[in-house]
Motif scaffolding. Structure first.
Motif, PDB file in Angstrom:
ATOM      1  N   GLY A  86       0.799  -1.228   0.000  1.00 10.65           N
ATOM      2  CA  GLY A  86       0.000   0.000   0.000  1.00 10.65           C
ATOM      3  C   GLY A  86       0.825   1.269   0.000  1.00 10.65           C
ATOM      4  O   GLY A  86       0.287   2.363   0.214  1.00 10.65           O
ATOM      5  N   ALA A  89      -0.122   4.069  -2.716  1.00 12.39           N
ATOM      6  CA  ALA A  89      -1.367   4.752  -2.353  1.00 12.39           C
ATOM      7  C   ALA A  89      -1.123   5.735  -1.215  1.00 12.39           C
ATOM      8  O   ALA A  89      -1.629   6.861  -1.228  1.00 12.39           O
ATOM      9  CB  ALA A  89      -2.431   3.730  -1.947  1.00 12.39           C
ATOM     10  N   ALA A  90      -0.329   5.324  -0.212  1.00 16.39           N
ATOM     11  CA  ALA A  90      -0.042   6.184   0.934  1.00 16.39           C
ATOM     12  C   ALA A  90       0.800   7.390   0.536  1.00 16.39           C
ATOM     13  O   ALA A  90       0.738   8.439   1.181  1.00 16.39           O
ATOM     14  CB  ALA A  90       0.673   5.380   2.023  1.00 16.39           C
ATOM     15  N   VAL A  92       0.581   8.884  -2.502  1.00 11.85           N
ATOM     16  CA  VAL A  92      -0.137   9.747  -3.443  1.00 11.85           C
ATOM     17  C   VAL A  92      -1.434  10.315  -2.870  1.00 11.85           C
ATOM     18  O   VAL A  92      -1.651  11.537  -2.879  1.00 11.85           O
ATOM     19  CB  VAL A  92      -0.434   8.981  -4.753  1.00 11.85           C
ATOM     20  CG1 VAL A  92      -1.291   9.840  -5.687  1.00 11.85           C
ATOM     21  CG2 VAL A  92       0.860   8.574  -5.432  1.00 11.85           C
ATOM     22  N   TYR A  93      -2.318   9.453  -2.373  1.00 12.88           N
ATOM     23  CA  TYR A  93      -3.674   9.894  -2.021  1.00 12.88           C
ATOM     24  C   TYR A  93      -3.720  10.935  -0.902  1.00 12.88           C
ATOM     25  O   TYR A  93      -4.435  11.944  -1.034  1.00 12.88           O
ATOM     26  CB  TYR A  93      -4.533   8.683  -1.664  1.00 12.88           C
ATOM     27  CG  TYR A  93      -4.765   7.730  -2.815  1.00 12.88           C
ATOM     28  CD1 TYR A  93      -4.773   8.184  -4.130  1.00 12.88           C
ATOM     29  CD2 TYR A  93      -4.967   6.370  -2.592  1.00 12.88           C
ATOM     30  CE1 TYR A  93      -4.971   7.317  -5.190  1.00 12.88           C
ATOM     31  CE2 TYR A  93      -5.170   5.484  -3.650  1.00 12.88           C
ATOM     32  CZ  TYR A  93      -5.171   5.972  -4.938  1.00 12.88           C
ATOM     33  OH  TYR A  93      -5.375   5.112  -5.986  1.00 12.88           O
ATOM     34  N   THR A 219      -3.843   5.192   7.295  1.00 13.90           N
ATOM     35  CA  THR A 219      -3.063   4.551   6.233  1.00 13.90           C
ATOM     36  C   THR A 219      -2.138   3.470   6.763  1.00 13.90           C
ATOM     37  O   THR A 219      -1.797   2.537   6.035  1.00 13.90           O
ATOM     38  CB  THR A 219      -2.208   5.578   5.466  1.00 13.90           C
ATOM     39  OG1 THR A 219      -1.182   6.104   6.327  1.00 13.90           O
ATOM     40  CG2 THR A 219      -3.074   6.722   4.947  1.00 13.90           C
ATOM     41  N   ILE A 272     -11.057   9.127   0.973  1.00 17.04           N
ATOM     42  CA  ILE A 272      -9.661   8.932   0.581  1.00 17.04           C
ATOM     43  C   ILE A 272      -8.860   8.228   1.670  1.00 17.04           C
ATOM     44  O   ILE A 272      -7.897   7.504   1.372  1.00 17.04           O
ATOM     45  CB  ILE A 272      -9.018  10.289   0.226  1.00 17.04           C
ATOM     46  CG1 ILE A 272      -9.664  10.841  -1.059  1.00 17.04           C
ATOM     47  CG2 ILE A 272      -7.516  10.169   0.047  1.00 17.04           C
ATOM     48  CD1 ILE A 272      -9.079  12.141  -1.548  1.00 17.04           C
ATOM     49  N   MET A 277      -7.854   0.914   1.522  1.00 17.16           N
ATOM     50  CA  MET A 277      -7.166   1.386   0.320  1.00 17.16           C
ATOM     51  C   MET A 277      -5.655   1.280   0.464  1.00 17.16           C
ATOM     52  O   MET A 277      -4.922   1.273  -0.528  1.00 17.16           O
ATOM     53  CB  MET A 277      -7.554   2.847   0.023  1.00 17.16           C
ATOM     54  CG  MET A 277      -9.004   3.039  -0.390  1.00 17.16           C
ATOM     55  SD  MET A 277      -9.419   4.794  -0.597  1.00 17.16           S
ATOM     56  CE  MET A 277      -8.269   5.271  -1.888  1.00 17.16           C
ATOM     57  N   TYR A 278      -5.187   1.201   1.686  1.00 18.48           N
ATOM     58  CA  TYR A 278      -3.756   1.162   1.955  1.00 18.48           C
ATOM     59  C   TYR A 278      -3.323  -0.192   2.512  1.00 18.48           C
ATOM     60  O   TYR A 278      -2.205  -0.317   3.012  1.00 18.48           O
ATOM     61  CB  TYR A 278      -3.400   2.276   2.941  1.00 18.48           C
ATOM     62  CG  TYR A 278      -3.918   3.623   2.518  1.00 18.48           C
ATOM     63  CD1 TYR A 278      -3.213   4.423   1.633  1.00 18.48           C
ATOM     64  CD2 TYR A 278      -5.165   4.092   2.960  1.00 18.48           C
ATOM     65  CE1 TYR A 278      -3.708   5.645   1.203  1.00 18.48           C
ATOM     66  CE2 TYR A 278      -5.672   5.311   2.549  1.00 18.48           C
ATOM     67  CZ  TYR A 278      -4.937   6.084   1.670  1.00 18.48           C
ATOM     68  OH  TYR A 278      -5.445   7.294   1.253  1.00 18.48           O
ATOM     69  N   ASN A 279      -4.220  -1.191   2.431  1.00 18.73           N
ATOM     70  CA  ASN A 279      -3.942  -2.513   3.003  1.00 18.73           C
ATOM     71  C   ASN A 279      -3.455  -2.389   4.439  1.00 18.73           C
ATOM     72  O   ASN A 279      -2.483  -3.009   4.854  1.00 18.73           O
ATOM     73  CB  ASN A 279      -2.902  -3.252   2.153  1.00 18.73           C
ATOM     74  CG  ASN A 279      -3.400  -3.501   0.736  1.00 18.73           C
ATOM     75  OD1 ASN A 279      -4.557  -3.819   0.514  1.00 18.73           O
ATOM     76  ND2 ASN A 279      -2.508  -3.327  -0.235  1.00 18.73           N
TER      77      ASN A 279
END
Length: 287
Positions: A86, A89-90, A92-93, A219, A272, A277-279
């Motif tokens: 993840g 994602a961590a 960018v988001y 996250t 977000i 989303m970040y496992n």
């Protein structure tokens, strides 16, 4: 892995350890005798050494006083958010979310002629040779987020709920910035003015700390608060007075963009920062 047994008094352990950790961080900055102010290269270099020392030894506090339910199930790298799962994602988001929050200041920056300087390689070369730039954008965000988020939050979770930890940990972060008041007085600034400036700084660093702690818990990644912290240092606190000095039409448009950014940020925050989303298996059950 098992940490310090908190069963006898988890409240005391989880409350006092962060105090000592914060004192450890701030105290390390003042072990060096110097006649220079905080922006002098010699002072900055010495404090880099202090920051590196604290960063290396902060996990010791976590190992001995961290939440047992985390220490018994996960490795130290996983607990402090150093993992690959993840990671993109961590990275960018949360940054995109923060840029949305700073939509107004970002538009002001993009429409300012000063923005062109950031496209100049010579400016970046100068920045990379500037000790203050390295402090503000790399070393301070990294060491502060690692100490006050990655290591302190798991300690607080030994007694406090995640929501309480998100609210409490920034208080230590805010207090850790009050030492700037002493430095302002040494520079000749009045005591009352120094106090008011420090009080304002304490307020917004505490609010930012809440957001940063939320990023870490949601996250489960250290990189999220680190990158966001660096970006916020780059943007600085929004200059409302600059907006008020715009001509009426532009002022209305920019003010609308400020509001749009804030409203969009509030709407997208939970979307977000959805842990899955970040496992985020480490903090997902407690977020």
């Amino acid at each position: 892995m098992g940490g310090y047994n908190q069963e006898d008094n988890p409240f005391l352990v989880s409350s006092l350890t962060p105090v000592f950790l914060a004192a450890f961080y701030v105290g390390s900055l003042y072990v060096w005798p110097t006649k220079h102010d905080r922006d002098h290269p010699d002072t900055i270099k010495r404090r880099f050494i202090s920051a590196a020392f604290v960063t290396v030894f902060s996990p010791v506090f976590l190992i001995y006083f961290g939440a047992p339910h985390l220490l018994n199930k996960y490795s130290i790298p996983e607990i402090v958010g150093l993992r690959l799962d993840g990671l993109v994602a961590a990275l960018v988001y949360p940054l995109v979310l923060t840029i949305i929050l700073f939509l107004g200041p970002t538009v002001v920056l993009l429409t300012d002629s000063r923005f062109l300087s950031f496209c100049c390689p010579a400016v970046w070369k100068q920045n990379l040779q500037d000790w203050i730039w390295w402090r503000n954008h790399i070393v301070a965000p990294f060491s502060e987020e690692f100490t006050f988020r990655a290591c302190m939050v798991p300690i607080l979770l030994g007694y406090y709920t995640p929501s309480q930890a998100v609210l409490i940990s920034p208080l230590f972060f805010g207090v850790a910035h009050l030492h700037h008041m002493i430095e302002r007085i040494r520079k000749g600034q009045g005591v009352m003015l120094s106090f008011l400036v420090s009080l304002f700084q304490f307020t917004y660093t505490t609010v930012f700390g809440m957001y940063s702690s939320l990023l870490f818990v949601r996250t489960g990644h250290f990189v999220a608060p680190f990158v966001v912290h660096s970006y916020c240092n780059f943007m600085g606190f929004p200059d409302i007075t600059e907006v008020m000095n715009f001509e009426p039409k532009k002022r209305v448009i920019i003010s609308g963009v400020f509001v749009l950014g804030l409203v969009s940020f509030c709407y997208l925050l939970n979307i977000i920062l959805e842990p899955s989303m970040y496992n985020n298996n480490v903090y997902m059950t407690v977020a």
